[in-house]
Design an enzyme around this catalytic site. Structure first.
Site, PDB file in Angstrom:
ATOM      1  N   TRP A  33      49.436  52.844  48.565  1.00 13.97           N
ATOM      2  CA  TRP A  33      49.399  51.395  48.361  1.00 13.97           C
ATOM      3  C   TRP A  33      48.667  51.179  47.035  1.00 13.97           C
ATOM      4  CZ3 TRP A  33      51.621  47.553  51.295  1.00 13.97           C
ATOM      5  CH2 TRP A  33      52.026  47.875  52.595  1.00 13.97           C
ATOM      6  N   TYR A  76      55.146  54.553  42.680  1.00 11.52           N
ATOM      7  CA  TYR A  76      54.117  55.339  43.351  1.00 11.52           C
ATOM      8  C   TYR A  76      54.350  56.834  43.174  1.00 11.52           C
ATOM      9  CZ  TYR A  76      52.077  58.257  46.896  1.00 11.52           C
ATOM     10  OH  TYR A  76      51.451  59.299  47.511  1.00 11.52           O
ATOM     11  N   ALA A  83      50.789  34.876  12.683  1.00 12.46           N
ATOM     12  CA  ALA A  83      51.746  33.786  12.887  1.00 12.46           C
ATOM     13  C   ALA A  83      52.546  33.492  11.625  1.00 12.46           C
ATOM     14  CB  ALA A  83      51.004  32.526  13.353  1.00 12.46           C
ATOM     15  N   ARG A 103      47.595  42.301  50.068  1.00 11.90           N
ATOM     16  CA  ARG A 103      47.480  42.329  51.540  1.00 11.90           C
ATOM     17  C   ARG A 103      46.252  41.576  51.990  1.00 11.90           C
ATOM     18  NH1 ARG A 103      48.338  48.305  54.026  1.00 11.90           N
ATOM     19  NH2 ARG A 103      47.383  47.270  55.803  1.00 11.90           N
ATOM     20  N   CYS A 163      42.208  41.707  15.732  1.00  9.40           N
ATOM     21  CA  CYS A 163      41.671  42.285  16.968  1.00  9.40           C
ATOM     22  C   CYS A 163      41.175  43.705  16.752  1.00  9.40           C
ATOM     23  CB  CYS A 163      42.732  42.307  18.058  1.00  9.40           C
ATOM     24  SG  CYS A 163      44.019  41.103  17.826  1.00  9.40           S
ATOM     25  N   ASP A 167      46.540  30.759  15.995  1.00  9.25           N
ATOM     26  CA  ASP A 167      45.231  30.325  16.511  1.00  9.25           C
ATOM     27  C   ASP A 167      44.953  28.844  16.292  1.00  9.25           C
ATOM     28  OD1 ASP A 167      44.942  33.008  16.964  1.00  9.25           O
ATOM     29  OD2 ASP A 167      43.119  33.259  15.776  1.00  9.25           O
TER      30      ASP A 167
END
Lengths: 451, 451
Positions: free
Chosen positions: B432, B424, B8, B440, B39, B281
């Site tokens: 799908w 896809y 930051a 769905r 991290c 943070d």
């Protein structure tokens, strides 16, 4: 009554029957399989997929177990809209008959494009659209008489077929009219793809068309002659030019087509004829950015449209809201994807825009297995609205396109995108994900343009 | 003036200087590095990342080359808001002084949480928050006297550290209060993670807390005693309980905190004190779904917030619109990610909802390398608005969370989601995509609930 038992037809039949078990659902399929993955055919030809059965999501018997009356190897040869019947013919034996319908689903799919040049219909020239085509092409490749393959067309299907043939050890040349392969990508992304294709030992003949197929004394294709006069010897010619909607029956019956040449449908997949529905490769869809209707032959749309038609026939309510041109492909270890409009498409659609390209890595730069990724964004001037995005790179690059497709779907500006709460951990992305870096750079371009 | 030179603070300093080169930017950092990836520390400890230098995105000298006056190994020990000065102390030598400021960026980061139990401050108990902690822990692991490691806390950091120690061959036990690891996931997702962790030979002690750290005759921790009375022998105890914002200086100076305990800021990263900004943070952010303020310690937010503060200080206009709780992690070859609200969080926030869980594959089922993936969705009753999603699976699973994060950001319903134009092709997903299948199923659940 459903004409065509692949992705769209199969989904429509299943959904309608599931919603209303009292319906008599009849499905005609002229080929050897129902509900199979046409997109998987190149991988079966290349050997990555072990058997053609693996490509079948739902067999005729599985459809029958769900209560659908499946008529295999049976072609519909005519539709009579006044009498509400179809004329069918069994391909084995030639028996014919009429079958009445209340509701009809037109799901005939598409046919490979064939350039109108001399020799194109010779033996040894293959289009690959349905499973039967794949079986025939595979038999040729297995015959032992093929060494040199020329693939006509360097789009998705052309490159996938070229890779399949190359994987099996053949000498492969791809001919394409565009300056870079997969012409729906901008050239700076296409170059990355071209390098990957050449890296696999596939020859690329670009900015050149096919003038003729030379036919040998045995009646088989023996070379492709390009527009610029190059002669490319070939034991086998594969057509990878894409497809056009199979609208022959619709045209003959008087089911109206749209301006793009596909069957015209509304968002519920209704044609302009009462009680006649259409879905899949044979219909046109609304492109949500250009506002134009277009035909997009993709299994994922076919499944969705078939589902929508089936739900509506079964008494429910569902709509297919259109497409935004998302596509993805893999050429060996290189991945490429796009969504929205390319630069050329954005121009044609009348947008004024800026672009940004960034090169980054798929994981934190210091993390093992971090690979290159390039992201391009096309953003509307002033508003900064994202109009299109293209991604190319190595493993774990291309599926990021889905995030950008959803940004486009929601009409987000690049400024909004760069604030998104996307996932971050070193094994998955740099602390600024490549798509966020691209959004930052696109935002800078929008601001610079305003100034 | 910037207090803290990591994600930051470093971003704020860089952006402000970039926008207004006439600014005198001073940045204090008490640690050994600037702008590094906290991290990445577990991966450096585990050996996947070769050197601590690799974690540094921008060194003090790089910041200096950009015109920033970086004061390393120098701690700010007090802020005087009336006199507009900070009091600093050099950690080497102890020299002290005052430095005036016009604008101040408070970017002090966070400190590891330590349970208030006997023995917690003994030698051999390590929190891992800053690079110096990582260096100390690594030295312990390299010392040859460690065999058994107990990790307190089975959240993201706890599991990443456990994996790091396990990778290096130590005997590792993780203790966590939740019934499944990473308690911010619903139990049906957490189970999948638990199996993966156990599969790596890491012992899990769940639904149990830490009551005490036993200290040996040498003054070092020698065991962890759990609330249920289990004694877990340990040569080393690692704290992986997460962090809390480092607000000591802010509190002493009178910079107001928010209800969550982090420094209160508006969307431009302004604190409630004129000319004082805060980012990273140590601040609290708006959660866009719960409407609550919360502290989320993540490098990606820290970078964005720092950038926003820096742009605003430099005379520009930028905002940080909040978070939706997106997170991702990898435990060996298992990936897990979440976004939005978990079931428990949705309940607490007052939502009434339905859920759906689907098991699918990362690629077309027939495609080589297809791996399992589980997707869970939490959708608001009636409206069907997506409130949260969780994904767990093997390679190429978890990054799909970004797509769902953007759906949540745009307040999409599961019905809208299942019509999305996502990419896809067989190497990338079933026809799908798993996230569409989940949508769905969630839509079916919403409809069933309405009926």
């Amino acid at each position: 009554m459903v004409i065509g038992g692949d992705a769209a037809g199969g989904s429509a039949a299943s959904q309608a029957k599931k919603r209303r078990s009292d319906l008599d659902v009849v499905m005609f399929e002229r080929g050897r399989a129902t509900s199979y993955s046409a997109c998987g055919i190149p991988y079966w030809i290349g050997g990555a997929v072990a058997s053609e059965q693996a490509l079948v999501a739902r067999t005729p018997d599985q459809h029958r177990a769900a209560g659908i009356d499946v008529r295999m190897h049976t072609e519909v040869v005519g539709i009579d809209l006044d009498r509400r019947t179809v004329r069918w013919r069994e391909l084995d034996g030639g028996r014919e008959g009429d079958e009445p319908f209340d509701d009809l689903v037109y799901a005939t799919g598409s046919v490979p494009m064939r350039p109108p040049v001399p020799g194109i219909d010779a033996a040894g020239v293959y289009g690959v659209q349905v499973l039967d085509d794949g079986v025939a092409l595979r038999a040729e490749l297995d015959s032992g008489r093929v060494q040199r393959v020329v693939v006509v067309g360097g789009g998705y299907i052309g490159l996938e077929l070229a890779e399949a043939c190359r994987t099996r050890g053949f000498d492969v040349t791809v001919v394409d009219l565009s300056a870079t392969p997969v012409g729906t990508f901008d050239p700076d992304i296409g170059e990355f793809i071209a390098d990957a294709v050449r890296g696999e030992g596939i020859h690329l003949v670009l900015s050149d068309g096919v003038a003729a197929v030379e036919v040998g004394a045995d009646g088989r294709a023996c070379a492709v002659v390009t527009a610029s006069g190059r002669e490319l010897p070939a034991d086998l010619v594969v057509l990878g030019l894409g497809v056009r909607p199979d609208v022959r029956l619709a045209t003959e019956a008087g089911i109206p087509l749209g301006t793009s040449g596909g069957v015209a449908v509304d968002t519920r997949q209704r044609t302009q004829v009462d009680g006649v529905w259409a879905a899949g490769d044979c219909v046109e869809s609304l492109h949500r950015l250009s506002g134009q209707r277009m035909v997009v032959a993709l299994g994922t749309h076919a499944n969705k449209q078939g589902r929508v038609a089936g739900i509506n026939i079964g008494g429910g309510y569902a709509t297919f809201p259109g497409v935004i041109g998302t596509a993805i492909t893999k050429i060996c270890d290189t991945e490429a994807a796009r969504t929205g409009l390319s630069s050329r498409e954005a121009e044609r659609a009348g947008y004024s825009f800026v672009t940004a390209v960034v090169d980054s890595t798929t994981r934190a730069g210091y993390f093992p297995g971090s690979r290159p990724i390039r992201v391009k964004m096309i953003a509307e001037r002033r508003s900064g609205r994202l109009l299109g995005a293209q991604i190319v790179g190595k493993q774990a690059s291309a599926k990021r396109i889905d995030a950008l497709a959803i940004c486009i779907w929601n009409e987000m500006s690049v400024d909004e995108i760069l604030s998104l709460d996307l996932s971050y951990a070193p094994p998955f992305s740099p602390v600024w994900d490549p798509v966020l870096i691209a959004a930052r750079k696109a935002f800078d371009a929008v601001e610079a343009d305003v100034r």
